[in-house]
Design an enzyme around this catalytic site. Structure first.
Site, PDB file in Angstrom:
ATOM      1  N   HIS A 109       0.804  -1.503  -0.128  1.00 26.07           N
ATOM      2  CA  HIS A 109      -0.108   0.081  -0.073  1.00 26.07           C
ATOM      3  C   HIS A 109       0.764   1.343  -0.223  1.00 26.07           C
ATOM      4  O   HIS A 109       0.295   2.340   0.001  1.00 26.07           O
ATOM      5  CB  HIS A 109      -0.799   0.113   1.139  1.00 26.07           C
ATOM      6  CG  HIS A 109      -1.954  -1.029   1.154  1.00 26.07           C
ATOM      7  ND1 HIS A 109      -3.297  -0.721   0.539  1.00 26.07           N
ATOM      8  CD2 HIS A 109      -2.048  -2.380   1.239  1.00 26.07           C
ATOM      9  CE1 HIS A 109      -3.947  -1.879   0.551  1.00 26.07           C
ATOM     10  NE2 HIS A 109      -3.268  -2.852   1.022  1.00 26.07           N
ATOM     11  N   ASP A 115       3.390   9.403  -1.379  1.00 26.03           N
ATOM     12  CA  ASP A 115       2.463   8.854  -0.932  1.00 26.03           C
ATOM     13  C   ASP A 115       1.978   7.553  -1.815  1.00 26.03           C
ATOM     14  O   ASP A 115       2.077   7.767  -3.009  1.00 26.03           O
ATOM     15  CB  ASP A 115       0.987   9.612  -0.785  1.00 26.03           C
ATOM     16  CG  ASP A 115      -0.031   9.542   0.103  1.00 26.03           C
ATOM     17  OD1 ASP A 115      -0.019   8.243   0.834  1.00 26.03           O
ATOM     18  OD2 ASP A 115      -0.764  10.163   0.774  1.00 26.03           O
TER      19      ASP A 115
HETATM   20  C1  GDG Z   1      -2.004   4.107   3.087  1.00 25.07           C
HETATM   21  C2  GDG Z   1      -1.045   4.578   2.024  1.00 25.07           C
HETATM   22  C3  GDG Z   1      -2.633   4.409   0.163  1.00 25.07           C
HETATM   23  C4  GDG Z   1      -8.767   9.993   6.943  1.00 25.07           C
HETATM   24  N1  GDG Z   1      -9.122  11.029   8.096  1.00 25.07           N
HETATM   25  C5  GDG Z   1     -10.334  10.518   8.334  1.00 25.07           C
HETATM   26  C6  GDG Z   1     -10.817   9.493   7.634  1.00 25.07           C
HETATM   27  N2  GDG Z   1      -9.750   9.251   6.995  1.00 25.07           N
HETATM   28  C7  GDG Z   1      -9.909   8.217   5.659  1.00 25.07           C
HETATM   29  C8  GDG Z   1      -9.856   8.802   4.584  1.00 25.07           C
HETATM   30  C9  GDG Z   1      -8.959   7.765   3.760  1.00 25.07           C
HETATM   31  C10 GDG Z   1      -8.045   7.195   4.616  1.00 25.07           C
HETATM   32  O1  GDG Z   1      -8.421   7.548   5.931  1.00 25.07           O
HETATM   33  C11 GDG Z   1      -6.703   7.524   4.460  1.00 25.07           C
HETATM   34  O2  GDG Z   1      -6.124   6.953   3.455  1.00 25.07           O
HETATM   35  P1  GDG Z   1      -4.926   7.645   2.438  1.00 25.07           P
HETATM   36  O3  GDG Z   1      -4.909   6.935   1.275  1.00 25.07           O
HETATM   37  O4  GDG Z   1      -5.029   9.047   2.274  1.00 25.07           O
HETATM   38  O5  GDG Z   1      -3.678   7.439   3.525  1.00 25.07           O
HETATM   39  P2  GDG Z   1      -2.935   6.210   4.417  1.00 25.07           P
HETATM   40  O6  GDG Z   1      -3.714   6.353   5.680  1.00 25.07           O
HETATM   41  O7  GDG Z   1      -1.670   6.644   4.801  1.00 25.07           O
HETATM   42  O8  GDG Z   1      -3.083   4.901   3.657  1.00 25.07           O
HETATM   43  C12 GDG Z   1      -1.785   5.557   0.852  1.00 25.07           C
HETATM   44  C13 GDG Z   1      -3.767   3.729   1.167  1.00 25.07           C
HETATM   45  O9  GDG Z   1      -2.887   3.084   2.234  1.00 25.07           O
HETATM   46  C14 GDG Z   1      -4.433   2.730   0.444  1.00 25.07           C
HETATM   47  O10 GDG Z   1      -3.513   1.861  -0.315  1.00 25.07           O
HETATM   48  O11 GDG Z   1      -3.563   5.185  -0.691  1.00 25.07           O
HETATM   49  O12 GDG Z   1      -0.927   5.967   0.194  1.00 25.07           O
HETATM   50  O13 GDG Z   1      -0.094   5.543   2.861  1.00 25.07           O
HETATM   51  O14 GDG Z   1     -10.003   6.661   3.303  1.00 25.07           O
HETATM   52  O15 GDG Z   1     -11.126   9.115   4.148  1.00 25.07           O
HETATM   53  N3  GDG Z   1     -12.177   9.064   7.611  1.00 25.07           N
HETATM   54  C15 GDG Z   1     -12.819   9.378   8.481  1.00 25.07           C
HETATM   55  N4  GDG Z   1     -12.638  10.427   9.307  1.00 25.07           N
HETATM   56  C16 GDG Z   1     -11.370  11.058   9.395  1.00 25.07           C
HETATM   57  O16 GDG Z   1     -10.963  11.841  10.113  1.00 25.07           O
HETATM   58  N5  GDG Z   1     -14.154   8.944   8.287  1.00 25.07           N
END
Ligand code: GDG
Length: 715
Positions: free
Chosen positions: A161, A368
């Site tokens: 990921h 990322d």
């Molecule tokens: C890893 C990789 C890759 C965030 N704050 C809240 C909230 N979120 C949710 C978002 C999104 C998820 O969390 C975050 O996903 P990201 O992709 O932005 O980042 P990572 O957590 O670092 O994830 C990344 C991912 O894995 C998938 O493969 O894209 O690059 O680092 O869904 O919406 N959700 C809620 N409240 C929040 O305050 N409900």
């Protein structure tokens, strides 16, 4: 589709310590993307409960079992080393190119290994034949290899990921070989982007000395596939939620309370990879440069608490706080702060409302893997409005080209882009958003998981030729009770290891002795079948009893006398010599070899990436410019060989087989030219491929040393 065992470090639920409290869903990209697979299919999800040193109550265990979850227990001390230590303090920063952030001690690898083994054992305990195992992320990179040891024919997929960094960065990882070997236990390794997949292939070349193709590599006799499978989100779900009354009402309320004209938004875990400080500095610079926007633009950063036990993250939090304080005191007014930092998560309704209320979404990570927030923002903009600013260093940038792409390190330019975004006219805004929306609709999270799993399943259908021990092949041959076995054995890479230069492959004393004994015992039924020049072979095996086929079948030496099998015109080599010479000149370490009716360019000693790239060029050039010549282009081991048509090991071996009676055929070889031989032999022949690579042989052995052990049974 077969039953899927999903494996991740954490289960996708938060389990309260108090057994009377209910389970809650836990946010996170991985959890939401895999939820669909778990909810709609026949699956089991294996992961850590999130509770260290806690024995789950019987009721809780049953509840988890009903939800098809199985836990892997991990103690608090193990979590410190495996999770906080190796996973989050070493792999995480390194894979995000933050090499200066690596700790000096790097302890905990033993524990990382131990926990990975525990995961593999738990999977094996639940595994049923035909299941597909899908392992996730950087905490579990050794599990594929460990599981392969436990269940050799399991169907194993792995998805990373986070980014897979350039091999120049990856090579700094102290246990780099072990990690690559671990990943290669899988049948399919998935990454978010083609770039990550390319970096992985480069590391295989540079660190393991493997010879991958663009999307596969043969390892331990199996083909391991790899490639890009960009993760996505539940696009329809986000759109539906955005249209819901609760979200729409919340958006109205937010807008009515907002005194500024524009709202900028950032939503990230408070992680140093997400680029929050530089984003804030860009906002500060924007106000410095364009002071008219004071009171007109407010930037809201939701910073979701993450990895709070780690000192690096605590220091980072204070740094971000200080920065916000500084900007607000510089650009704020009595009743307004231009930057608003919320250190907490928001619920799903608030999240959607924020996405809809924002005029500008700033997704500017330093690195990322993908970044789902960018995709969620687009999916939520059912009004077709809003501007997405996206870092070039997010995997999402590979798909979302209509966003305003920025270099987050170039603060000056990000500041200018903020102004451009706020000034963008509605036609452009709508145009960009509708293209983005169309793109993410085509490839939602269901598409992602389906394409990964169906690829994994199709790989499982491919025939496999696993490595065999000398004893097991001897056992197979013994069953035939053969009295007159005939041997057709390639030389380089088969009887002796491949050497850096062709001239260095003279036989050792043991080999000369073994060949002498086999030739004595089996006489006309023992043959070396090589592509080598007859002069080399003749010099190395002066004993007239050693029979041989040289130069891919053009020459035969029987009882000490050489004869040519066919008359060929080799005048075309004159035309090719200058071409090969120019490639040799441009590729340091490479060289030309000439034989009676062939010419070869060897690049084993060249740079491991330049050599294969030049070989591709050379082949293309030959195909385009010399297609009228009566030649065949062979892809040898680290060599391109051009040989006269109508001559190959198979044709000459056939003549030999017809001449001398035998009741069993044993052939061995290591490269493409030996496949010509295997193809000619009858189906009941014992054909043995030495080493990796695609093959039509029915057995495979690891090294020439193993083949020699097998041959000793026949002296
Ligand atoms: C890893 C990789 C890759 C965030 N704050 C809240 C909230 N979120 C949710 C978002 C999104 C998820 O969390 C975050 O996903 P990201 O992709 O932005 O980042 P990572 O957590 O670092 O994830 C990344 C991912 O894995 C998938 O493969 O894209 O690059 O680092 O869904 O919406 N959700 C809620 N409240 C929040 O305050 N409900």
């Amino acid at each position: 589709m077969s039953r899927v065992i999903i494996v991740s470090n954490r289960l996708p639920v938060a389990i309260p310590t108090d057994p009377t409290l209910p389970l809650t869903g836990s946010a996170g990209g991985l959890g939401t993307s895999m939820k669909g697979v778990h909810e709609t299919g026949d699956s089991l999800w294996i992961g850590w409960s999130g509770l260290a040193d806690v024995d789950l109550s019987k009721d809780r265990q049953e509840e988890l079992t009903d939800l098809r979850y199985a836990t892997v227990p991990i103690s608090a001390e193990e979590i410190r080393e495996y999770y906080d230590g190796i996973s989050n303090s070493l792999i995480w920063p390194l894979f995000h190119y933050l090499i200066h952030q690596l700790p000096y001690d790097g302890q905990g690898w033993q524990t990382y290994r131990k926990i990975n083994q525990r995961f593999a054992n738990t999977i094996a305990a639940h595994y049923q034949s035909g299941n597909a195992v899908w392992i996730h992320d950087y905490h579990l990179t050794l599990v594929p290899g460990m599981l392969r040891e436990l269940i050799p024919d399991a169907q194993i997929g792995f998805f990373l990921h986070i980014p897979f960094p350039s091999s120049e960065v990856f090579r700094a990882f102290p246990w780099r070989e072990e990690m690559l070997q671990g990943l290669l236990g899988a049948d399919l390794v998935g990454f978010h982007t083609f770039d990550y997949s390319r970096h992985f292939a480069s590391s295989l070349v540079r660190i393991l000395g493997a010879e991958p193709e663009v999307d596969r590599v043969v390892h331990e006799g199996r083909t391991v596939h790899f490639g890009a499978f960009p993760i996505s989100i539940d696009v329809t779900g986000f759109a539906k939620r955005a249209a819901s009354t609760s979200v729409q009402e919340m958006v109205q309320k937010m807008r009515s309370q907002q005194t500024e004209r524009f709202l900028g938004l950032g939503i990230d875990r408070l992680d140093y990879t997400k680029g929050i400080p530089r984003r804030l500095l860009a906002v500060e610079r924007f106000f410095d440069k364009y002071p008219d926007y004071r009171g007109q633009f407010r930037f809201l950063q939701i910073a979701v608490p993450t990895r709070e036990t780690s000192a690096a993250y605590a220091d980072f939090r204070s740094f971000v706080n200080e920065l916000v304080g500084r900007i607000n005191s510089k650009h704020g007014a009595l009743n307004a702060a231009p930057v608003h930092l919320l250190y907490r998560s928001v619920d799903a309704t608030e999240l959607s409302a924020l996405y809809l209320a924002a005029d500008l979404m700033m997704v500017t990570p330093l690195r990322d893997g993908m970044n789902l927030v960018a995709k969620e923002f687009v999916a939520s903009r059912i009004d077709g409005m809003g501007v997405l600013m996206l870092s070039e260093f997010a995997g999402a940038a590979a798909e979302l080209g209509e966003a305003i792409l920025v270099n987050p390190y170039d603060i000056e330019s990000v500041a200018d882009r903020i102004r451009d975004c706020l000034q963008m006219d509605e036609v452009e805004r709508r145009g960009r958003m509708s293209l983005l929306a169309r793109r993410i609709k085509q490839t939602d999270n269901r598409f992602w998981s389906r394409s990964f799993l169906s690829r994994l399943e199709s790989i499982a259908q491919e025939p496999r030729v696993p490595f065999c021990s000398p004893e097991s092949i001897q056992g197979q041959i013994a069953k035939r009770e053969s009295r007159k076995p005939m041997f057709l054995l390639d030389y380089d890479g088969t009887l002796i290891g491949i050497k850096d230069r062709p001239a260095m492959a003279a036989p050792d004393v043991d080999l000369v002795d073994l060949i002498r004994q086999l030739s004595e015992r089996h006489a006309d039924r023992f043959w070396i079948v090589s592509g080598r020049h007859r002069a080399d072979l003749g010099e190395w095996f002066p004993d007239a009893r050693v029979n041989m086929i040289a130069e891919h079948g053009l020459w035969v030496r029987h009882r000490g006398t050489w004869s040519k099998t066919v008359e060929v015109d080799a005048s075309w080599t004159e035309k090719l010599r200058p071409i090969l010479a120019s490639f040799a000149e441009r590729t340091p370490g490479s060289q030309i070899e000439e034989k009676s009716a062939s010419i070869a360019w060897h690049y084993r000693m060249a740079d491991p990436e330049l050599g294969p790239a030049q070989a591709k060029e050379l082949r293309l050039h030959l195909l385009e410019s010399f297609s009228n010549l009566p030649v065949q282009i062979l892809n040898g081991k680290m060599c391109v060989e051009i040989r006269v048509q109508g001559v190959n090991k198979g044709i000459t071996a056939r003549q030999i087989m017809d001449r001398f009676p035998h009741d069993c055929l044993i052939a061995a070889g290591d490269d493409q030219t030996d496949e010509d031989l295997f193809k000619t032999l009858p189906a009941d022949a014992v054909t043995i491929k030495i080493g990796n690579g695609m093959t039509g042989a029915n057995f495979r052995m690891r090294t020439p040393a193993h083949l020699r052990t097998l041959l000793r049974f026949f002296v």
